[in-house]
Design an enzyme around this catalytic site. Structure first.
Site, PDB file in Angstrom:
ATOM      1  N   ARG A   1     -28.125  22.180  43.789  1.00 39.99           N
ATOM      2  CA  ARG A   1     -28.418  23.527  43.302  1.00 39.99           C
ATOM      3  C   ARG A   1     -29.294  23.503  42.048  1.00 39.99           C
ATOM      4  O   ARG A   1     -30.159  24.375  41.875  1.00 39.99           O
ATOM      5  CB  ARG A   1     -27.099  24.256  43.001  1.00 39.99           C
ATOM      6  CG  ARG A   1     -27.246  25.731  42.701  1.00 39.99           C
ATOM      7  CD  ARG A   1     -25.890  26.403  42.572  1.00 39.99           C
ATOM      8  NE  ARG A   1     -25.141  26.337  43.816  1.00 39.99           N
ATOM      9  CZ  ARG A   1     -25.226  27.241  44.783  1.00 39.99           C
ATOM     10  NH1 ARG A   1     -26.065  28.267  44.651  1.00 39.99           N
ATOM     11  NH2 ARG A   1     -24.505  27.131  45.883  1.00 39.99           N
TER      12      ARG A   1
ATOM     13  N   ASP B   1     -15.002  14.115  44.325  1.00 36.25           N
ATOM     14  CA  ASP B   1     -14.906  15.077  43.230  1.00 36.25           C
ATOM     15  C   ASP B   1     -15.089  16.528  43.664  1.00 36.25           C
ATOM     16  O   ASP B   1     -15.500  17.367  42.873  1.00 36.25           O
ATOM     17  CB  ASP B   1     -15.959  14.742  42.167  1.00 36.25           C
ATOM     18  CG  ASP B   1     -17.338  14.484  42.772  1.00 36.25           C
ATOM     19  OD1 ASP B   1     -17.636  15.075  43.833  1.00 36.25           O
ATOM     20  OD2 ASP B   1     -18.102  13.682  42.210  1.00 36.25           O
TER      21      ASP B   1
ATOM     22  N   HIS C   1     -32.644  22.780  53.208  1.00 34.97           N
ATOM     23  CA  HIS C   1     -31.350  23.387  52.906  1.00 34.97           C
ATOM     24  C   HIS C   1     -31.226  24.710  53.666  1.00 34.97           C
ATOM     25  O   HIS C   1     -32.205  25.452  53.811  1.00 34.97           O
ATOM     26  CB  HIS C   1     -31.236  23.624  51.402  1.00 34.97           C
ATOM     27  CG  HIS C   1     -29.846  23.940  50.933  1.00 34.97           C
ATOM     28  ND1 HIS C   1     -29.287  25.190  51.070  1.00 34.97           N
ATOM     29  CD2 HIS C   1     -28.907  23.168  50.328  1.00 34.97           C
ATOM     30  CE1 HIS C   1     -28.069  25.179  50.566  1.00 34.97           C
ATOM     31  NE2 HIS C   1     -27.811  23.966  50.120  1.00 34.97           N
TER      32      HIS C   1
ATOM     33  N   GLU D   1     -18.069  19.057  39.360  1.00 32.14           N
ATOM     34  CA  GLU D   1     -17.585  17.777  39.893  1.00 32.14           C
ATOM     35  C   GLU D   1     -17.108  16.817  38.811  1.00 32.14           C
ATOM     36  O   GLU D   1     -16.115  16.096  39.000  1.00 32.14           O
ATOM     37  CB  GLU D   1     -18.681  17.116  40.738  1.00 32.14           C
ATOM     38  CG  GLU D   1     -18.954  17.806  42.059  1.00 32.14           C
ATOM     39  CD  GLU D   1     -19.943  18.959  41.973  1.00 32.14           C
ATOM     40  OE1 GLU D   1     -20.308  19.517  43.017  1.00 32.14           O
ATOM     41  OE2 GLU D   1     -20.347  19.296  40.830  1.00 32.14           O
TER      42      GLU D   1
ATOM     43  N   GLU E   1     -13.215   6.378  45.886  1.00 29.20           N
ATOM     44  CA  GLU E   1     -14.426   6.549  45.077  1.00 29.20           C
ATOM     45  C   GLU E   1     -14.073   7.090  43.696  1.00 29.20           C
ATOM     46  O   GLU E   1     -14.682   8.033  43.179  1.00 29.20           O
ATOM     47  CB  GLU E   1     -15.472   7.422  45.776  1.00 29.20           C
ATOM     48  CG  GLU E   1     -16.864   7.202  45.215  1.00 29.20           C
ATOM     49  CD  GLU E   1     -17.956   7.963  45.947  1.00 29.20           C
ATOM     50  OE1 GLU E   1     -19.126   7.812  45.565  1.00 29.20           O
ATOM     51  OE2 GLU E   1     -17.642   8.706  46.906  1.00 29.20           O
TER      52      GLU E   1
END
Length: 418
Positions: free
Chosen positions: A232, A113, A263, A149, A135
């Site tokens: 995020r 996605d 991250h 997404e 997927e």
């Protein structure tokens, strides 16, 4: 060229022609899930895989492919200035359109996605090249989460000629959108194939501290908890709660060690270091290459993560997952009992982590039925599905059924640790 061009059949390719299928990846997860498919295509030899690095996250794609001994056949060059979605999408479509014009493939395989997936599907559809969606069928049923997404995968679902769903739940989501029938196949998730492959290679750690931790785990001196919090929506206060919960767990259980790959965002890294930098038995690392992450995951007693990939991979090693999200589109793990949604509440995370660490039989029961996402054969089914679409195989491939021979691989030293 009529609509039938979107669904090739017998006679589409002369007997001496080996059709090319483009496997397009723009992010590390895409590359990881495409690599086993490329290996299966190479092994059988009736379809030529062309690995395309879209340029979205080019270094991460190269790094992931390298874990499997692959390199991209085509590497698109983007000129990103603003970093916005419109800029990325427009450049991807333009570059992919040029590629499809110069070297028309028999089909285009996109995964999941991402923006690369959306652009790849649109560019192929506009060229009347069959789109195969690997997927397919993940749904949160909330267009705002994950964003963008959820919107991307729904759009791709309308363009694909063949939908390769990882699980029966994903297939049911497609059916609810009137996407069902012969062009929907449940094949399992190729990430299971990938993680078993790379973990078995036992790629050396780039950070000596990780080897030392693994040695202590194998010697029965430590139990390892892996923590990843990258999404995020977790940044800021939710991440702060997670980090303090991790500190609480380490203080309460002196045999527990934590590894947290931070991250790369400077503000996020600073937040991690501020809370956990001075806490003993917590090892903060840079983001780990996929091969090293897979090896580390196999050593764990427990994993805390907001990553969809970790949710899919951990059950293959008998590692329960506490999911640091309130909603997941991978409910198969939750329904199978191998994952628990804990959100980002500090007390809930800490208390549930300690309870599971203290209860080996509860941990073992969570993953006793193997991995609901796959059995390590999804890439083989995907190769067969592509051959079936292209008229190279007459028989419709068999589909994935959970627990039918799905294996759970225990890491070395697991008996001692438990």
């Amino acid at each position: 060229m009529g609509p039938s061009a979107l669904v090739p059949g017998p006679g589409s390719f002369p007997g001496h022609v080996v059709p090319e299928v483009f496997l397009i990846a723009g992010t590390r997860p895409e590359a990881v899930k495409m690599a086993p498919v490329a290996a299966a295509l190479f092994a059988v030899g009736r379809i030529r895989p062309v690995l395309v690095n879209s340029g979205q996250h080019p270094e991460m794609v190269d790094q992931a492919l390298e874990s499997f001994g692959f390199a991209a056949d085509v590497r698109l060059e983007l000129n990103r200035v603003t970093g916005g979605q419109a800029e990325l999408t427009s450049q991807l479509i333009e570059e992919l359109d040029r590629l499809f014009t110069e070297r028309p493939p028999g089909a285009v395989l996109v995964q999941g996605d991402t923006t690369t997936t959306l652009a790849g599907a649109l560019a192929a559809f506009w060229k009347q090249i069959p789109v195969v969606h690997l997927e397919a069928g993940l749904r949160s049923h909330d267009l705002t989460s994950p964003f963008p997404e959820e919107g991307n995968r729904k759009v791709v679902g309308q363009l694909a000629s063949l939908h390769l769903a990882p699980t029966a739940d994903a297939t049911a989501h497609l059916a609810a959108e009137s996407l069902q029938g012969n062009n929907v196949l449940t094949v399992g998730n190729t990430v299971v194939d990938a993680v078993l492959d790379v973990a078995a290679r036992r790629t050396p750690y780039g950070d000596q501290r990780l080897q030392e931790i693994e040695n202590r785990v194998h010697g029965g001196q430590s139990r390892l908890v892996l923590v990843t919090a990258h999404r995020r929506e977790s940044w800021g206060e939710p991440l702060d709660n997670v980090l303090h919960a991790v500190a609480d767990v380490v203080r309460e259980r002196p045999d527990v060690e934590v590894v947290l790959p931070a991250h790369p965002n400077p503000a996020v890294r600073r937040q991690v270091v501020d809370v956990l930098g001075g806490v003993g038995r917590v090892t903060i690392t840079d983001p780990l290459p996929y091969s090293q992450m897979a090896r580390l995951l196999a050593q764990c007693t427990l994993v805390l993560s907001d990553s969809g990939g970790i949710q899919e991979e951990a059950p293959s090693f008998g590692v329960p997952a506490l999911v640091l999200r309130d909603v997941t589109e991978r409910m198969e793990a939750v329904n199978a009992g191998c994952a628990v949604l804990v959100g980002t509440d500090r007390d809930r995370i800490a208390s549930l982590t300690v309870r599971l660490l203290d209860n080996p039989s509860a941990r073992a029961a969570m993953t006793a039925d193997g991995n609901p996402f796959g059995d390590g054969l999804a890439s083989i089914r995907t190769e067969q599905a592509l051959a079936w679409l292209l008229g190279l195989q007459q028989q419709r491939p068999d589909e994935f059924t959970p627990h039918a021979g799905s294996a759970t691989v225990r890491s070395p030293g697991e008996a001692e640790v438990a």
